[in-house]
Design a protein around this motif. Structure first.
Motif, PDB file in Angstrom:
ATOM      1  N   SER A   1      43.408  36.420 104.624  1.00  0.00           N
ATOM      2  CA  SER A   1      43.491  35.008 104.306  1.00  0.00           C
ATOM      3  C   SER A   1      44.877  34.456 105.328  1.00  0.00           C
ATOM      4  N   GLU A   2      45.259  32.854 105.092  1.00  0.00           N
ATOM      5  CA  GLU A   2      46.396  32.498 105.568  1.00  0.00           C
ATOM      6  C   GLU A   2      47.579  33.258 105.690  1.00  0.00           C
ATOM      7  N   SER A   3      48.391  33.398 106.444  1.00  0.00           N
ATOM      8  CA  SER A   3      49.658  33.723 106.704  1.00  0.00           C
ATOM      9  C   SER A   3      50.860  32.866 105.657  1.00  0.00           C
ATOM     10  N   PHE A   4      51.617  33.840 104.663  1.00  0.00           N
ATOM     11  CA  PHE A   4      52.579  33.438 104.183  1.00  0.00           C
ATOM     12  C   PHE A   4      52.804  31.349 104.207  1.00  0.00           C
ATOM     13  N   ILE A   5      53.321  31.562 105.471  1.00  0.00           N
ATOM     14  CA  ILE A   5      54.282  29.703 105.854  1.00  0.00           C
ATOM     15  C   ILE A   5      52.977  29.315 106.358  1.00  0.00           C
ATOM     16  N   ARG A   6      52.015  29.533 106.557  1.00  0.00           N
ATOM     17  CA  ARG A   6      50.689  28.679 106.706  1.00  0.00           C
ATOM     18  C   ARG A   6      50.140  28.616 105.555  1.00  0.00           C
ATOM     19  N   GLY A   7      49.866  28.988 105.399  1.00  0.00           N
ATOM     20  CA  GLY A   7      49.688  29.048 103.187  1.00  0.00           C
ATOM     21  C   GLY A   7      50.845  28.020 102.503  1.00  0.00           C
ATOM     22  N   LEU A   8      51.881  27.724 102.672  1.00  0.00           N
ATOM     23  CA  LEU A   8      52.520  26.822 102.079  1.00  0.00           C
ATOM     24  C   LEU A   8      53.190  25.584 102.823  1.00  0.00           C
ATOM     25  N   LYS A   9      52.539  25.534 104.829  1.00  0.00           N
ATOM     26  CA  LYS A   9      52.374  24.435 104.992  1.00  0.00           C
ATOM     27  C   LYS A   9      51.222  23.382 104.277  1.00  0.00           C
ATOM     28  N   GLN A  10      49.919  24.056 103.865  1.00  0.00           N
ATOM     29  CA  GLN A  10      48.491  23.659 103.586  1.00  0.00           C
ATOM     30  C   GLN A  10      48.821  23.342 101.926  1.00  0.00           C
ATOM     31  N   ILE A  11      49.426  24.042 101.653  1.00  0.00           N
ATOM     32  CA  ILE A  11      49.676  23.332 100.115  1.00  0.00           C
ATOM     33  C   ILE A  11      50.572  22.387  99.603  1.00  0.00           C
ATOM     34  N   ALA A  12      51.481  22.119 100.661  1.00  0.00           N
ATOM     35  CA  ALA A  12      52.478  21.132 101.024  1.00  0.00           C
ATOM     36  C   ALA A  12      51.210  20.067 100.889  1.00  0.00           C
ATOM     37  N   ARG A  13      50.484  20.097 101.926  1.00  0.00           N
ATOM     38  CA  ARG A  13      49.579  18.699 102.013  1.00  0.00           C
ATOM     39  C   ARG A  13      48.903  18.285 101.647  1.00  0.00           C
ATOM     40  N   ASN A  14      48.429  19.736 100.523  1.00  0.00           N
ATOM     41  CA  ASN A  14      47.138  19.447  99.532  1.00  0.00           C
ATOM     42  C   ASN A  14      47.381  18.374  98.113  1.00  0.00           C
ATOM     43  N   LYS A  15      47.237  17.265  98.247  1.00  0.00           N
ATOM     44  CA  LYS A  15      47.659  16.367  96.733  1.00  0.00           C
ATOM     45  C   LYS A  15      46.695  17.153  95.372  1.00  0.00           C
ATOM     46  N   ALA A  16      45.374  17.425  96.034  1.00  0.00           N
ATOM     47  CA  ALA A  16      44.703  17.995  94.685  1.00  0.00           C
ATOM     48  C   ALA A  16      45.731  18.734  93.600  1.00  0.00           C
ATOM     49  N   TYR A  17      46.044  20.226  94.102  1.00  0.00           N
ATOM     50  CA  TYR A  17      47.015  21.173  94.378  1.00  0.00           C
ATOM     51  C   TYR A  17      48.484  20.844  93.456  1.00  0.00           C
ATOM     52  N   TRP A  18      49.026  19.992  94.027  1.00  0.00           N
ATOM     53  CA  TRP A  18      50.517  19.171  93.214  1.00  0.00           C
ATOM     54  C   TRP A  18      49.586  18.681  91.962  1.00  0.00           C
ATOM     55  N   VAL A  19      48.801  17.893  91.704  1.00  0.00           N
ATOM     56  CA  VAL A  19      48.171  17.579  90.457  1.00  0.00           C
ATOM     57  C   VAL A  19      48.305  18.219  89.242  1.00  0.00           C
ATOM     58  N   LEU A  20      47.381  18.748  90.455  1.00  0.00           N
ATOM     59  CA  LEU A  20      47.400  20.523  89.208  1.00  0.00           C
ATOM     60  C   LEU A  20      48.912  21.538  89.089  1.00  0.00           C
ATOM     61  N   CYS A  21      49.624  21.545  89.623  1.00  0.00           N
ATOM     62  CA  CYS A  21      50.700  22.214  89.359  1.00  0.00           C
ATOM     63  C   CYS A  21      51.716  21.508  88.705  1.00  0.00           C
ATOM     64  N   LEU A  22      52.115  20.740  89.156  1.00  0.00           N
ATOM     65  CA  LEU A  22      52.012  19.286  87.647  1.00  0.00           C
ATOM     66  C   LEU A  22      52.146  19.281  86.431  1.00  0.00           C
ATOM     67  N   CYS A  23      50.635  19.434  86.355  1.00  0.00           N
ATOM     68  CA  CYS A  23      50.216  19.426  85.233  1.00  0.00           C
ATOM     69  C   CYS A  23      49.941  20.053  84.845  1.00  0.00           C
ATOM     70  N   PHE A  24      49.507  21.556  85.231  1.00  0.00           N
ATOM     71  CA  PHE A  24      49.928  22.453  84.499  1.00  0.00           C
ATOM     72  C   PHE A  24      50.937  23.200  84.069  1.00  0.00           C
ATOM     73  N   GLY A  25      51.832  22.937  85.335  1.00  0.00           N
ATOM     74  CA  GLY A  25      52.896  23.472  85.241  1.00  0.00           C
ATOM     75  C   GLY A  25      54.061  22.641  83.710  1.00  0.00           C
ATOM     76  N   ALA A  26      53.902  21.440  83.041  1.00  0.00           N
ATOM     77  CA  ALA A  26      53.767  20.738  81.750  1.00  0.00           C
ATOM     78  C   ALA A  26      53.178  21.792  80.775  1.00  0.00           C
ATOM     79  N   GLY A  27      52.011  21.645  80.983  1.00  0.00           N
ATOM     80  CA  GLY A  27      51.450  22.345  79.895  1.00  0.00           C
ATOM     81  C   GLY A  27      51.916  24.025  79.258  1.00  0.00           C
ATOM     82  N   LEU A  28      52.614  24.762  80.839  1.00  0.00           N
ATOM     83  CA  LEU A  28      52.740  25.816  80.317  1.00  0.00           C
ATOM     84  C   LEU A  28      54.173  25.854  79.950  1.00  0.00           C
ATOM     85  N   GLY A  29      54.976  25.024  80.516  1.00  0.00           N
ATOM     86  CA  GLY A  29      56.846  24.341  80.055  1.00  0.00           C
ATOM     87  C   GLY A  29      56.749  24.594  78.787  1.00  0.00           C
ATOM     88  N   LEU A  30      55.849  23.510  77.763  1.00  0.00           N
ATOM     89  CA  LEU A  30      55.027  23.236  76.348  1.00  0.00           C
ATOM     90  C   LEU A  30      55.275  23.899  76.110  1.00  0.00           C
TER      91      LEU A  30
END
Length: 489
Positions: free
Chosen positions: A241-270
């Motif tokens: 797997s990618e190193s932890f820091i490189r993984g964070l950088k890849q996630i930061a540039r992944n728009k689909a992941y952020w949509v999933l992250c915010l929507c999933f987070g809303a459901g889990l929070g509710l």
């Protein structure tokens, strides 16, 4: 523990360093002890979730036992889980991806058992002025354990299970957390009834919740011997797997992941807010603690059934995105249904049905979205991609749990006679029952917004599955080329 091979499957070899190809099969092996590690995670998740939510179904009795001055102090026992999981969530993602699965499981198990041990001390006879502080400290220790236990299923599924079992394994381990919430919703009102010896009942409740924590700690300490199997189960598990820091950088540039992250987070929070505030939402309308506990149990019991069906389905079809969008839409509609009928008195059947539907569709999202996170961000480490989804849910859960009571208003005097909100001791001051109508409308708005956002804006490629398929095709081509060369010679 012996490394008993349960199943072995092979792919032909890659090209050698000299340019030649080897027909030697590469074995991908799954081991029986993966089920033991899965069982350990289930026990720990059940125990940690029971400790988390044990006070929520008996909020009135907790208020009375600890002699508190505000119902917010009772909610704080749940909020501390969400607050602690944010900083410790970052630690857990780093630990899983660097020190490995075993280190995370052991640390989580010991923090969990120490936390419930302190809670037990808070229930002993003695100076009552310090009891709540001790209980909150113990709850905080168990809260710190949660990310290490809760983030582990996706890592376990990726490293130990073959591709046709990953979603199912993730579902089993992940759903053990809500199973613990279900058990706590059922047994807390039984262990601490509305009438009885409150001090004795609280002590026995803490002892009951201590038992699975001790069992899980023993199983993990003496039974979980390694973070990875001797031989990987899939090509993607064999890749680094990618190193932890490189993984964070890849996630930061992944728009689909952020949509999933915010929507999933809303459901889990509710879901977290509803589980925490269920009793406070229902009791002003005349529904007692036992019914609130039953609704919490139905929410989770039906959710586990829905998650099991969805997990098995996506393991066979790999339709992660389609199933996630359908489940989110129906979960939002079910949440609206619950918030409408929960305002009406004498509608136990409708309230129970609505919570069951919300759980069935909402919980199906949990393991599927965790797997989607891995597919969307591969080759980012599984602990990182899944962990940030859960951290998002915890952050939003804190916001909802704080805002919903703030938006609630005092119940009109004409409806106070119907309320079942009580401490059981008239001499103890109690917050007036609250009307959660405005809060419920906000709940519905967030659910609809998150569902629409996921359906319209989330689109992704299954990068892990594509990588595994490409690896298999390349090895087949290499084998074919080697075979033709041999025939021609």
């Amino acid at each position: 523990m012996a490394d008993e091979v349960e199943e072995k499957h092979s792919l032909v070899g890659d090209a050698g360093s000299d340019g030649s190809t080897s027909a030697t099969p590469i074995d991908y092996v799954v081991y029986k002890r993966r089920w033991y590690t899965l069982l350990v995670l289930c026990v720990l998740n059940i125990s940690n979730a029971m400790i988390w939510i044990s006070f929520a179904p008996i909020a009135d009795r907790t208020y009375e036992f600890y002699q508190l001055h505000s119902m917010f102090m009772v909610n704080l026992l749940s909020l501390v889980y969400l607050a602690a999981s944010i900083p410790f969530g970052f630690v857990a993602t780093w630990l899983l991806d660097t020190l490995g699965l075993r280190a995370a499981i052991l640390l989580g198990a010991w923090l969990n058992v120490l936390g419930i041990g302190l809670r037990l001390i808070s229930s002993l006879e003695g100076d009552k002025s310090y009891n709540f502080a001790i209980a909150l400290t113990g709850q905080s220790l168990s809260a710190c354990a949660q990310p290490f236990i809760l983030f582990a299923p996706t890592k376990l599924a990726a490293l130990w299970f073959k591709d046709s079992q990953r979603a199912t394994a993730n579902m089993i381990a992940s759903m053990s957390n809500p199973l613990g919430i279900l058990i706590a919703n059922l047994i807390s009102p039984v262990l601490v009834p509305a009438k009885g010896n409150l001090a004795k009942d609280f002590l026995w409740m803490q002892i009951v919740y201590l038992i699975p924590a001790v069992v899980g700690t023993f199983m993990s300490t003496f039974g979980v011997c390694s973070s990875v199997p001797p031989t990987p189960p899939t090509p993607s598990a064999a890749e680094e797997s990618e190193s932890f820091i490189r993984g964070l950088k890849q996630i930061a540039r992944n728009k689909a992941y952020w949509v999933l992250c915010l929507c999933f987070g809303a459901g889990l929070g509710l879901f977290t807010a509803l589980t925490t505030l269920m009793e406070q939402i229902l009791c002003p309308r005349g529904y007692d603690d036992h019914f609130a506990g039953l609704c919490g149990a139905l929410l989770i019991g039906c959710g586990i059934v829905g998650a099991a069906i969805a997990g098995l389905f996506v393991d066979k079809t790999k339709k992660f995105e389609e199933v996630a969008k359908c489940c989110y839409a129906f979960a939002a509609l079910s949440g609206i249904f619950f918030m409408l009928v929960s305002r009406i008195r004498h509608q136990k059947a409708l309230v129970a049905i609505s919570t069951s539907l919300f759980g069935m569709f909402g919980f199906a999202l949990y393991p599927i979205c965790l797997e989607l996170a891995v597919e969307t961000t591969f080759p980012v480490a599984e602990g990182t991609s899944a962990g940030f989804l859960i951290i998002s849910g915890q952050i939003q859960g804190i916001i909802f749990i704080v805002l919903m009571p703030l938006l609630a208003k005092n119940l009109p005097s004409t409806e106070l006679i119907y309320s079942s909100c009580t401490t059981g001791d008239p001499s103890i001051p109690h917050d007036p029952p609250q009307d959660f109508t405005v809060s419920n409308l906000g709940f519905c708005a967030v659910a609809v917004l998150a569902a629409v956002t996921l359906i319209l804006f989330f689109k992704t490629q299954y990068k892990r599955l594509q990588s595994e398929q490409q690896t298999a095709e390349e090895r087949i081509l290499n084998f074919s080329a080697r075979h033709r060369t041999t025939v021609n010679n």
